[in-house]
Design a protein around this motif. Structure first.
Motif, PDB file in Angstrom:
ATOM      1  N   ILE A 127       3.204   5.930  -2.977  1.00  0.00           N
ATOM      2  CA  ILE A 127       4.352   6.682  -3.490  1.00  0.00           C
ATOM      3  C   ILE A 127       4.322   6.724  -5.008  1.00  0.00           C
ATOM      4  O   ILE A 127       4.512   7.784  -5.636  1.00  0.00           O
ATOM      5  CB  ILE A 127       5.670   6.062  -2.981  1.00  0.00           C
ATOM      6  N   TYR A 128       4.069   5.570  -5.637  1.00  0.00           N
ATOM      7  CA  TYR A 128       4.073   5.525  -7.103  1.00  0.00           C
ATOM      8  C   TYR A 128       2.894   6.288  -7.706  1.00  0.00           C
ATOM      9  O   TYR A 128       2.976   6.769  -8.835  1.00  0.00           O
ATOM     10  CB  TYR A 128       4.100   4.073  -7.586  1.00  0.00           C
ATOM     11  N   ARG A 187       0.833  -1.208   0.000  1.00  0.00           N
ATOM     12  CA  ARG A 187       0.000   0.000   0.000  1.00  0.00           C
ATOM     13  C   ARG A 187       0.864   1.253   0.000  1.00  0.00           C
ATOM     14  O   ARG A 187       0.600   2.214  -0.728  1.00  0.00           O
ATOM     15  CB  ARG A 187      -0.933  -0.007   1.211  1.00  0.00           C
ATOM     16  N   PHE A 188       1.907   1.258   0.831  1.00  0.00           N
ATOM     17  CA  PHE A 188       2.793   2.421   0.857  1.00  0.00           C
ATOM     18  C   PHE A 188       3.495   2.606  -0.495  1.00  0.00           C
ATOM     19  O   PHE A 188       3.621   3.729  -0.989  1.00  0.00           O
ATOM     20  CB  PHE A 188       3.830   2.290   1.974  1.00  0.00           C
ATOM     21  N   MET A 189       3.953   1.531  -1.076  1.00  0.00           N
ATOM     22  CA  MET A 189       4.628   1.646  -2.370  1.00  0.00           C
ATOM     23  C   MET A 189       3.667   2.184  -3.426  1.00  0.00           C
ATOM     24  O   MET A 189       4.028   3.038  -4.243  1.00  0.00           O
ATOM     25  CB  MET A 189       5.179   0.288  -2.792  1.00  0.00           C
ATOM     26  N   ASN A 190       2.439   1.717  -3.407  1.00  0.00           N
ATOM     27  CA  ASN A 190       1.451   2.209  -4.366  1.00  0.00           C
ATOM     28  C   ASN A 190       1.142   3.692  -4.156  1.00  0.00           C
ATOM     29  O   ASN A 190       0.950   4.441  -5.121  1.00  0.00           O
ATOM     30  CB  ASN A 190       0.162   1.381  -4.272  1.00  0.00           C
ATOM     31  N   LEU A 206      11.285   6.494  -2.960  1.00  0.00           N
ATOM     32  CA  LEU A 206      11.324   7.941  -2.704  1.00  0.00           C
ATOM     33  C   LEU A 206      12.316   8.628  -3.639  1.00  0.00           C
ATOM     34  O   LEU A 206      12.074   9.755  -4.104  1.00  0.00           O
ATOM     35  CB  LEU A 206      11.675   8.210  -1.241  1.00  0.00           C
ATOM     36  N   TYR A 207      13.435   7.978  -3.917  1.00  0.00           N
ATOM     37  CA  TYR A 207      14.378   8.533  -4.889  1.00  0.00           C
ATOM     38  C   TYR A 207      13.724   8.658  -6.269  1.00  0.00           C
ATOM     39  O   TYR A 207      13.872   9.665  -6.970  1.00  0.00           O
ATOM     40  CB  TYR A 207      15.614   7.642  -4.991  1.00  0.00           C
ATOM     41  N   GLU A 208      13.001   7.615  -6.660  1.00  0.00           N
ATOM     42  CA  GLU A 208      12.299   7.664  -7.949  1.00  0.00           C
ATOM     43  C   GLU A 208      11.289   8.809  -7.961  1.00  0.00           C
ATOM     44  O   GLU A 208      11.153   9.517  -8.968  1.00  0.00           O
ATOM     45  CB  GLU A 208      11.595   6.330  -8.208  1.00  0.00           C
TER      46      GLU A 208
END
Length: 736
Positions: free
Chosen positions: A551-552, A546-549, A582-584
């Motif tokens: 961010i993306y 969920r966190f990755m989604n 986060l870098y992306e």
């Protein structure tokens, strides 16, 4: 999971170790900020003493856990690199290099600055050699009556092997000589922990100095022992004595899969911890002779790199003793949490009969039914919100069941008392007590057994996972229906730390949260393997994805020409996958502000990598413990809070719960908290790309201390400084 466009991330490897800070060195940077508070003259004198003690206590735990683990890896010949490209031995070498100047600064500041400053205010921590004859006579009598019966001197020779020295114990290495044979002997005397570290002299022996009144006069316990060693070795000549202190590996080694009874297995490991594991650090005074140093190193199986020499007293964590002195002018102004405005309407319950008696509409449940309630500790009272919620539930005749998780709680916990009362009142009470909460295992075993003895259903957690979530669910019968009330927090259910840590808690009776917590408790107590939740982010089930989604999604919006914005507050940022994302996001143009109190492995401000990321850390009178996560979502803002940091252990090896905030007013309150942190120009430190920090200074602007502002706001007397942008009026949009 959506991917960012190639033109954003081509020709650069974001997993390259050069883009990541080392976890251990980053933690040392955090502890150096604690030391800075002790050295900052703007900090009240006794509070500076407190920060010195915290620095020392933090280091003790760092060696007992982190350094001990690295030394085990070196011994096991582990050569695997961390994601920042270091071997275990390289980390130990860099820790030693970075830490030694801090240790020197720590002790010198006490001896050369704070000790004289304390004397100016009537607090005299004297050395034994500076005492008058009357004062020495008093201490000699005190030694005979109070200390001598407790001490056991231990000889070291062929018939007396080197004694076991317990973890964090303060000791005296004593050299004695037989006057008849001229033969020298070595002995060890342990400074007993059962006695106060600092011995006060009576007021009639604490004469005024320089015409100023005396508040406290005394000497360290080890000096009173050292100058009376002839009582311990009668007939021998005392040649010399030298204080030393050791630190041992104190992490539990637990094979959960092989444990038939987790509680008994942890009790056995705790018995081993009391004895202590392998020594990992030896602290000595700098004037200790080489022969004594080498003798201790040999007997403890340590090397020169494990020795830390100091000028003056060892074990300065004991300076906490002086916080009890009656010198309010040398401390922070006392803070007493206020009752949340919506809870001020509650009448005091009468629980004498075991059942709650309140007029209709005056109970805490009716307040929660009106709308979700957000409390912010220690600015708002923990006892008049969380403790009240659980206590009222225990005595309310309409409450059928209470379920909660306990990770850490206080030694005299009113919450545990309430749970026991609930069971005695015939309610169904289920509690998950996390026995593996580091350094609280023994306390939690006690509570688990006490709860079980009165019929509470106690669960000890899941194999391979720590339960770190902070959740309570109360099931209540209301007319023709059953309603679930929940509390989801960022902090432990501990009334004592609730006065020192900043934490958040949400009270709600929303059906979706109640259903999610029902599923989560079934996961914790039964064989449920729930994979989806309506609202909650639950680790290790769906939280990482969920966190990755989230961010993306910000990346995708930015690539479409829309705005992207992330603001996150946490204790530690370590997870490589999150950092890479986060870098992306930064490379895609998402503006990112991070508030990370402790360890941060992300490097901000790197060209073409993290130019859009800033990181601050806030160190103040309260320990910043809350976790808040904000995502702009192209103007459809989403904000979450809960128990998890962005660390592999939180996302993969712990049961954690994070909740979205759906009430728009509460969401704005959280944004306002974040805004105050980002605008702090006194206690905020800006992380540089090399891993160092620079403390902000107000300059020509008004001083904005976020914690002070939040205290004033809780009292209803705050005027937000003009340089502090309140997100209630200005969102976190990059265009604001």
């Amino acid at each position: 999971m959506p991917k960012s466009k190639k033109n954003v991330n081509d020709q650069i490897d974001l997993t390259n170790p050069k883009y990541y800070l080392n976890r251990e060195l980053s933690w040392l940077e955090f502890n150096s900020k604690v030391l800075h508070e002790a050295c900052d003259p703007r900090t009240p004198l006794l509070e500076r003493l407190k920060f010195l003690a915290i620095f020392c206590s933090n280091l003790d735990e760092f060696f007992m856990v982190r350094v001990a683990a690295l030394k085990q890896q070196v011994e096991a010949k582990v050569s695997k690199l961390t994601f920042d490209g270091r071997t275990p031995q390289q980390q130990l070498d860099e820790i030693s290099f970075a830490l030694r100047p801090l240790v020197t600064q720590h002790n010198q500041h006490f001896e050369q600055v704070l000790r004289p400053e304390l004397a100016k205010h009537g607090v005299h921590i004297l050395d034994y050699i500076d005492l008058s004859e009357q004062q020495r006579n008093y201490l000699n009598n005190y030694f005979e009556e109070q200390i001598f019966p407790v001490i056991t001197p231990l000889a070291v020779d062929r018939s007396h092997p080197f004694p076991y020295i317990s973890n964090l114990s303060l000791n005296l290495a004593v050299v004695i000589k037989n006057p008849e044979t001229e033969q020298e002997f070595f002995a060890r005397v342990k400074v007993p922990k059962v006695l106060p570290r600092f011995i006060p002299l009576p007021s009639d022996l604490s004469s005024n100095r320089n015409g100023k009144s005396i508040v406290w006069t005394g000497v360290p316990l080890e000096q009173a022992i050292a100058h009376n060693l002839e009582y311990l070795f009668p007939g021998m000549n005392i040649q010399e004595y030298h204080p030393f202190r050791i630190t041992r590996d104190a992490d539990l080694e637990l094979e959960e899969d092989e444990a038939d009874d987790l509680l008994l297995a942890i009790e056995q490991e705790l018995r081993k911890r009391r004895v202590g594991g392998t020594p990992v650090r030896l602290e000595l005074q700098s004037q200790t002779p080489e022969i004594i140093r080498n003798r201790l190193l040999q007997d403890l199986n340590l090397s020169d790199s494990d020795v830390y020499q100091v000028e003056g007293l060892l074990g300065l964590r004991d300076l906490m003793y002086f916080l009890s002195l009656p010198l309010p002018e040398l401390k922070d102004q006392p803070w007493r949490s206020v009752v949340h405005p919506r809870l001020q309407v509650l009448r005091e319950p009468n629980t004498g009969s075991g059942l709650l008696k309140l007029d209709e509409g005056q109970d805490i449940f009716s307040v929660i039914r009106e709308k979700d309630l957000l409390v912010h500790h220690p600015y708002q009272s923990f006892s008049r919100s969380v403790v009240r919620f659980i206590t009222d539930s225990a005595h309310d005749p309409d409450v059928l069941a209470i379920k909660m998780t306990l990770y850490r709680t206080s030694g005299d916990s009113p919450i545990v008392d309430a749970l026991i009362a609930a069971a005695e009142n015939g309610k169904q009470v289920s509690v998950l007590v996390e026995l593996k909460a580091r350094f609280d295992e023994e306390n939690n075993i006690y509570w688990a057994r006490r709860l079980e003895s009165v019929g509470v259903h106690v669960v000890y957690g899941l194999v391979g996972l720590k339960t770190h979530s902070k959740i309570v669910m109360v099931v209540r019968r209301e007319k023709e229906r059953i309603r679930r009330y929940v509390h989801i927090g960022t902090g432990n259910y501990n009334p004592k730390t609730a006065r020192l840590y900043t934490d958040l808690g949400l009270f709600s009776c929303r059906e979706d949260l109640g259903a999610d917590l029902t599923d989560l408790f079934n996961y914790l107590t039964g064989y449920s393997r729930q994979k989806s939740y309506r609202q909650l982010l639950v680790a290790p089930v769906n939280m990482r994805d969920r966190f990755m989604n989230l961010i993306y999604r910000e990346i995708e919006n930015t690539q479409k020409g829309l705005s992207g914005r992330i603001v996150a507050k946490m204790n530690s940022l370590i997870d490589p996958q999150i950092i890479t994302a986060l870098y992306e996001a930064s490379r895609a143009g998402v503006k990112i502000d991070l508030i990370v109190r402790g360890t941060c492995c992300l490097r901000p401000g790197l060209k073409n990598v993290s130019e859009n990321i800033s990181v601050i850390s806030i160190v103040g009178r309260f320990l910043e413990h809350s976790r808040i996560f904000y995502f702009y979502n192209n103007g459809h803002e989403e904000i979450y809070f809960g128990s998890a940091d962005w660390m592999p252990r939180n996302l993969d090896r712990r049961v954690e719960a994070i909740t979205p905030i759906q009430d728009s007013d509460l969401a704005k309150d959280l944004q306002e908290i974040l805004g105050m942190m980002l605008a702090d120009n006194r206690q905020a430190w800006e992380l540089q790309s090399d891993g160092s920090y620079i403390q902000r200074r107000p300059g020509d602007c008004p001083e904005a201390v976020s914690q002070k502002i939040l205290m004033s706001m809780a009292l209803g007397s705050a005027a937000i400084p003009p340089n502090l942008i309140s997100p209630k009026q200005n969102s976190f949009s990059p265009d604001s």
